[in-house]
Motif scaffolding. Sequence first.
Motif, mmCIF file in Angstrom:
data_model
loop_
_atom_site.group_PDB
_atom_site.id
_atom_site.type_symbol
_atom_site.label_atom_id
_atom_site.label_comp_id
_atom_site.label_asym_id
_atom_site.label_seq_id
_atom_site.Cartn_x
_atom_site.Cartn_y
_atom_site.Cartn_z
ATOM 1 N N GLU A 263 0.871 -1.179 0.000
ATOM 2 C CA GLU A 263 0.000 0.000 0.000
ATOM 3 C C GLU A 263 0.902 1.222 0.000
ATOM 4 O O GLU A 263 1.774 1.345 0.878
ATOM 5 C CB GLU A 263 -0.876 -0.027 1.260
ATOM 6 C CG GLU A 263 -2.010 0.961 1.226
ATOM 7 C CD GLU A 263 -2.840 0.821 2.497
ATOM 8 O OE1 GLU A 263 -3.774 0.009 2.531
ATOM 9 O OE2 GLU A 263 -2.507 1.528 3.474
ATOM 10 N N LYS A 264 0.711 2.098 -0.938
ATOM 11 C CA LYS A 264 1.507 3.328 -1.072
ATOM 12 C C LYS A 264 3.005 3.037 -0.958
ATOM 13 O O LYS A 264 3.719 3.625 -0.143
ATOM 14 C CB LYS A 264 1.095 4.351 -0.005
ATOM 15 C CG LYS A 264 -0.285 4.921 -0.221
ATOM 16 C CD LYS A 264 -0.512 6.096 0.712
ATOM 17 C CE LYS A 264 -1.972 6.392 0.860
ATOM 18 N NZ LYS A 264 -2.407 6.648 2.201
ATOM 19 N N ASN A 265 3.468 2.058 -1.727
ATOM 20 C CA ASN A 265 4.898 1.757 -1.796
ATOM 21 C C ASN A 265 5.475 1.205 -0.482
ATOM 22 O O ASN A 265 6.685 1.241 -0.271
ATOM 23 C CB ASN A 265 5.681 3.011 -2.206
ATOM 24 C CG ASN A 265 6.800 2.660 -3.148
ATOM 25 O OD1 ASN A 265 6.747 1.617 -3.815
ATOM 26 N ND2 ASN A 265 7.835 3.476 -3.186
ATOM 27 N N ALA A 266 4.613 0.738 0.426
ATOM 28 C CA ALA A 266 5.100 0.142 1.673
ATOM 29 C C ALA A 266 4.368 -1.183 1.887
ATOM 30 O O ALA A 266 3.314 -1.428 1.299
ATOM 31 C CB ALA A 266 4.842 1.088 2.841
ATOM 32 N N ILE A 267 4.931 -2.052 2.740
ATOM 33 C CA ILE A 267 4.379 -3.399 2.922
ATOM 34 C C ILE A 267 3.390 -3.396 4.096
ATOM 35 O O ILE A 267 3.734 -2.968 5.203
ATOM 36 C CB ILE A 267 5.512 -4.408 3.195
ATOM 37 C CG1 ILE A 267 6.534 -4.382 2.042
ATOM 38 C CG2 ILE A 267 4.961 -5.807 3.381
ATOM 39 C CD1 ILE A 267 7.815 -5.137 2.338
ATOM 40 N N PRO A 292 -2.159 1.394 10.217
ATOM 41 C CA PRO A 292 -2.794 2.644 10.658
ATOM 42 C C PRO A 292 -1.963 3.326 11.746
ATOM 43 O O PRO A 292 -1.575 2.689 12.728
ATOM 44 C CB PRO A 292 -4.147 2.170 11.224
ATOM 45 C CG PRO A 292 -4.381 0.854 10.571
ATOM 46 C CD PRO A 292 -3.044 0.231 10.341
ATOM 47 N N GLY A 293 -1.645 4.585 11.540
ATOM 48 C CA GLY A 293 -0.902 5.347 12.542
ATOM 49 C C GLY A 293 0.603 5.214 12.430
ATOM 50 O O GLY A 293 1.335 5.721 13.286
ATOM 51 N N LYS A 294 1.085 4.556 11.389
ATOM 52 C CA LYS A 294 2.538 4.330 11.226
ATOM 53 C C LYS A 294 3.332 5.645 11.255
ATOM 54 O O LYS A 294 2.947 6.637 10.642
ATOM 55 C CB LYS A 294 2.775 3.626 9.888
ATOM 56 C CG LYS A 294 4.218 3.577 9.423
ATOM 57 C CD LYS A 294 5.040 2.610 10.226
ATOM 58 C CE LYS A 294 6.494 2.626 9.809
ATOM 59 N NZ LYS A 294 7.335 1.766 10.638
#
Length: 351
Positions: A263-267, A292-294
Amino acid sequence: MIQTDILIIGAGPTGLFTVFEAGLLKLRCHLIDALPQPGGQCSEIYPKKPIYDIPAYPEILAGDLTKNLMEQIKQFEPGFTLGERADTIEKQDDGTFIVTTNKGTKHQAPVVAIAGGLGSFEPRKPIIPNIIDFEDKGVEYMIKEPELYRDKDVVIAGGGDSALDWSIFLTDIAKSVTLIHRRNEFRGALDSVEKVQELKNLGKINLITPAEVKAVLGKEHVTGVVVEETGKEPFIIDTDHFIPLFGLAPKLGPIANWGLEIEKNAIKVNNALDYQTNVEGIYAIGDVNTYPGKLKLILCGFHEATLMCQSAYKRIHPDKKYVMKYTTVGGVDGFDGTRKEAPKAVVKAIQ
Ligand SMILES: Cc1cc2nc3c(=O)[nH]c(=O)nc-3n(C[C@H](O)[C@H](O)[C@H](O)COP(=O)(O)OP(=O)(O)OC[C@H]3O[C@@H](n4cnc5c(N)ncnc54)[C@H](O)[C@@H]3O)c2cc1C
């Protein structure tokens, strides 16, 4: 085949701290990084910048944070495959994974921890039509082993800190050093620019600006480069190596094709539990993951690494029960036979 308990992809702060947390659980680690040195963004992008939000360090240089992490994990004897990018992953019938790098090095482990940050740093390559034919045959985009250049003629191109610092460093090793930059002004630190000028005046660096390398010459190996200097006819410089140092750009790269939810270039990971991805046995920690909240902060990577290792332990030793002990109470047993004892007074106080 390199075999280990936890194979860590990425030797940034998150990957390095994973070795410590795994070591407390007596799990061995091996790290793969595309860069020639550990430290991730801290050592590649901002080694001289102070960080102010590492707990208990009011201020620490990013380079020193890496040095301290390396010191802290030394006792757990991690293995390193540096300067190689993890390219493919294959799940085996016994549940382990085999990860192969772009140089063909194979690693096997029951747990893979992706700590790949913004992705693997790939070199920005100059637009020279035949340059690809000479990669690893005299064209290198990063310097892994300075001894390779002993008594050789070397041409470096670039205007930043890497180009300046390596030009200075190699004057003591190489037969000759030529530095080519397309502008008269350099982007690197002022003292490095001054040092290059000084070495030029001493005849130790051949400085050519404003100029660009337009072609690489040779058959099996580089023998020269064609240089265009503004206002002059193109000319040839004989050289054994051409090293364009134009910086590195991070890319999630091949990991994006490993069947993981992105998601959005992240795992995407399960942050309620253990930072596992949608594939059992593959975890993603640090800047590379999302939930969520990363927050993309070093201390968040440390926390994620700690929880991830607990889950990895259960996967590797399903039949064993692990009882968490404070290091102040249990001490630390290094794999190298060293033992850091918990201070007796603390043990007594807690009991
Ligand atoms: C200028 C700047 C200032 C910052 N200041 C702060 C600050 O003050 N406080 C703070 O908490 N954070 C700060 N950050 C952010 C912090 O640096 C990151 O959160 C941290 O580096 C993340 O660590 P990591 O180990 O997860 O990833 P990274 O440090 O990005 O390391 C990931 C490593 O994985 C490697 N890799 C990726 N894919 C592969 C592959 N396929 N094969 C092999 N290797 C691979 C990369 O080469 C890289 O070395 C700053 C960042 C920058 C750029």
